[in-house]
Design a protein around this motif. Structure first.
Motif, PDB file in Angstrom:
ATOM      1  N   ASP A 178      36.248  62.130  39.437  1.00  5.85           N
ATOM      2  CA  ASP A 178      34.569  62.237  38.961  1.00  5.85           C
ATOM      3  C   ASP A 178      35.393  63.415  38.032  1.00  5.85           C
ATOM      4  O   ASP A 178      34.628  64.075  37.145  1.00  5.85           O
ATOM      5  N   ARG A 210      30.683  47.002  32.812  1.00  9.09           N
ATOM      6  CA  ARG A 210      30.694  48.569  32.866  1.00  9.09           C
ATOM      7  C   ARG A 210      31.358  49.252  32.463  1.00  9.09           C
ATOM      8  O   ARG A 210      30.797  50.423  31.779  1.00  9.09           O
ATOM      9  N   ASP A 242      27.006  55.237  37.781  1.00 11.79           N
ATOM     10  CA  ASP A 242      26.193  54.934  39.987  1.00 11.79           C
ATOM     11  C   ASP A 242      26.543  53.916  39.770  1.00 11.79           C
ATOM     12  O   ASP A 242      26.808  53.611  40.474  1.00 11.79           O
ATOM     13  N   THR A 243      25.749  53.299  39.293  1.00 13.82           N
ATOM     14  CA  THR A 243      25.529  51.233  39.210  1.00 13.82           C
ATOM     15  C   THR A 243      26.435  50.855  39.349  1.00 13.82           C
ATOM     16  O   THR A 243      27.113  49.920  40.445  1.00 13.82           O
ATOM     17  N   ARG A 287      26.071  58.777  33.136  1.00 16.30           N
ATOM     18  CA  ARG A 287      25.738  58.739  35.082  1.00 16.30           C
ATOM     19  C   ARG A 287      25.384  57.663  35.438  1.00 16.30           C
ATOM     20  O   ARG A 287      25.480  57.078  36.756  1.00 16.30           O
ATOM     21  N   PRO A 288      24.640  57.093  34.834  1.00 16.37           N
ATOM     22  CA  PRO A 288      23.818  56.057  35.738  1.00 16.37           C
ATOM     23  C   PRO A 288      24.404  54.788  35.615  1.00 16.37           C
ATOM     24  O   PRO A 288      24.528  53.421  36.777  1.00 16.37           O
ATOM     25  N   ARG A 303      29.139  51.189  40.432  1.00 20.68           N
ATOM     26  CA  ARG A 303      30.463  52.316  41.635  1.00 20.68           C
ATOM     27  C   ARG A 303      29.151  51.149  42.802  1.00 20.68           C
ATOM     28  O   ARG A 303      29.545  50.616  43.788  1.00 20.68           O
ATOM     29  N   THR A 304      27.910  51.129  43.080  1.00 23.34           N
ATOM     30  CA  THR A 304      27.182  50.950  43.937  1.00 23.34           C
ATOM     31  C   THR A 304      27.432  49.146  44.083  1.00 23.34           C
ATOM     32  O   THR A 304      27.450  49.353  45.140  1.00 23.34           O
TER      33      THR A 304
END
Length: 362
Positions: free
Chosen positions: A152, A214, A173-174, A169-170, A176-177
């Motif tokens: 990060d 991604r 985040d997706t 960012r989204p 990583r989840t």
């Protein structure tokens, strides 16, 4: 593979990969050197050295696909920030590998001791074996977390406009989840009737998006790409990411340890619920299913037992089926490039990379 673009040139793809790797490695070297010299405590420089060693020798596929997404979105190929974004993805990848090796109790990574094994060895001269191994695991968890934090930090200091970072960012985040959910699925051994569906779900979450789709979208978003380019990243990246994992599953059982850097018994000892093993189970005779129950997932499996499992896999034709499945998915990925709104040179690079991913031996 049938294509309306020139045939794949693996040598060219390898040159592109090498160029991105060189730039990303330079960023990582500079970043880690700063962490070493600016460490708030003397305990950290050895940790930085361990991270540096763990990062060496990687394929850097995620930075490569991030770079391709950047180019697809119209980004400047020589812009320094995109190399830093690639390095940030590589640090996140290091985080996942360190934790994955702990969960799988793997001894090796890239031909060297896994992080928890390396750290245990550093501590072994002070305490007994059990205490050293516990220290190694606990310390490796922290080192993995540190790589996540540094990922990060490196991305946010990469030099992108704040608005572009906010848009990317989204996607991060997706990603990583999805990886965490896929890893969670990978920990559970599914019931016999859901083995194959669970294997495909795990691939979709843990590998397909994280390896190709991604990273492409991160690069494209940072370049300001329009939605059509992002949709193309999915149309190409999702099937190619699945193909990547299917090849990984074959290498995990039939690969050359000298090239893969990991023993070929690890996946079998862990009882990984892969598509390869799910197809083997579905097609196996009753007596072979009894053998699969006994040997697949046996933490003490030896080479003789591994040879028995490989014979069962071959007898069912599961290995050949997985080879066909990964080729079909690579063809789907390349077909998606035909209508992708990306520059012709980027289309060709992605075509070449698809062949490189599917034909790899490590």
């Amino acid at each position: 593979m049938t294509s309306t673009v020139p045939g794949p040139d693996i040598a060219a793809a390898e040159r592109i990969t090498g160029s991105v790797r060189t730039r990303v490695d330079a960023v990582l070297a500079e970043f880690l050197a700063a962490k070493e010299t600016g460490a708030p405590d003397q305990c950290l420089p050895p940790v930085v050295a361990a991270v540096r060693e763990s990062l060496s020798g990687g394929k850097r596929l995620r930075p490569v696909f991030c770079h391709c997404g950047w180019l697809a979105g119209g980004g400047d190929p020589d812009a320094p920030p995109i190399a830093r974004a690639g390095a940030a993805l590589e640090l996140f990848h290091s985080f996942t590998l360190i934790h994955d090796d702990i969960m799988d109790a793997s001894d090796l990574r890239r031909g060297r001791p896994a992080m928890h094994r390396r750290l245990a060895e550093l501590y072994r001269e002070r305490v007994d074996r059990t205490a050293a191994e516990r220290f190694g695991v606990n310390a490796a968890i922290l080192v993995g977390d540190l790589c996540l934090v540094w990922s990060d930090e490196l991305l946010h200091a990469a030099g992108f406009p704040p608005a572009r970072l906010a848009e990317a960012r989204p996607v991060l985040d997706t990603m990583r989840t999805e990886v965490m959910a896929g890893q969670y699925l990978d920990l559970e051994r599914p019931g016999d009737d859901e083995w194959l569906s669970r294997a495909w779900r795990t691939i979709g979450l843990k590998t397909a998006g994280y390896t190709v789709e991604r990273p492409l979208q991160v690069g494209a978003t940072l370049a300001g790409a329009d939605p059509a380019v992002l949709r193309s990243c999915t149309a190409y990246g999702r099937p190619l990411g699945e193909a990547f994992q299917l090849r990984d599953d074959l290498l995990g059982v039939f690969g050359d340890p000298g090239r893969t850097g990991k023993p070929v018994l690890d996946d079998l000892r862990e009882g990984k619920p892969t598509v390869l093993m799910a197809l083997t189970w579905e097609r196996a005779a009753r007596r072979d299913r009894d053998t699969l129950r006994d040997l697949h997932g046996d933490p003490h499996l030896d080479e003789a037992g591994g040879a028995v499992l490989r014979d069962i896999i071959r007898s069912t034709g599961a290995d050949a089926s997985v080879e066909r499945l990964l080729r079909t998915r690579a063809e789907q990925a390349i077909a998606a490039l035909f209508i992708a709104p990306v520059p012709p040179d980027v289309r060709q690079v992605l075509t070449d990379l698809a062949e490189l991913v599917c034909s790899r031996e490590h």
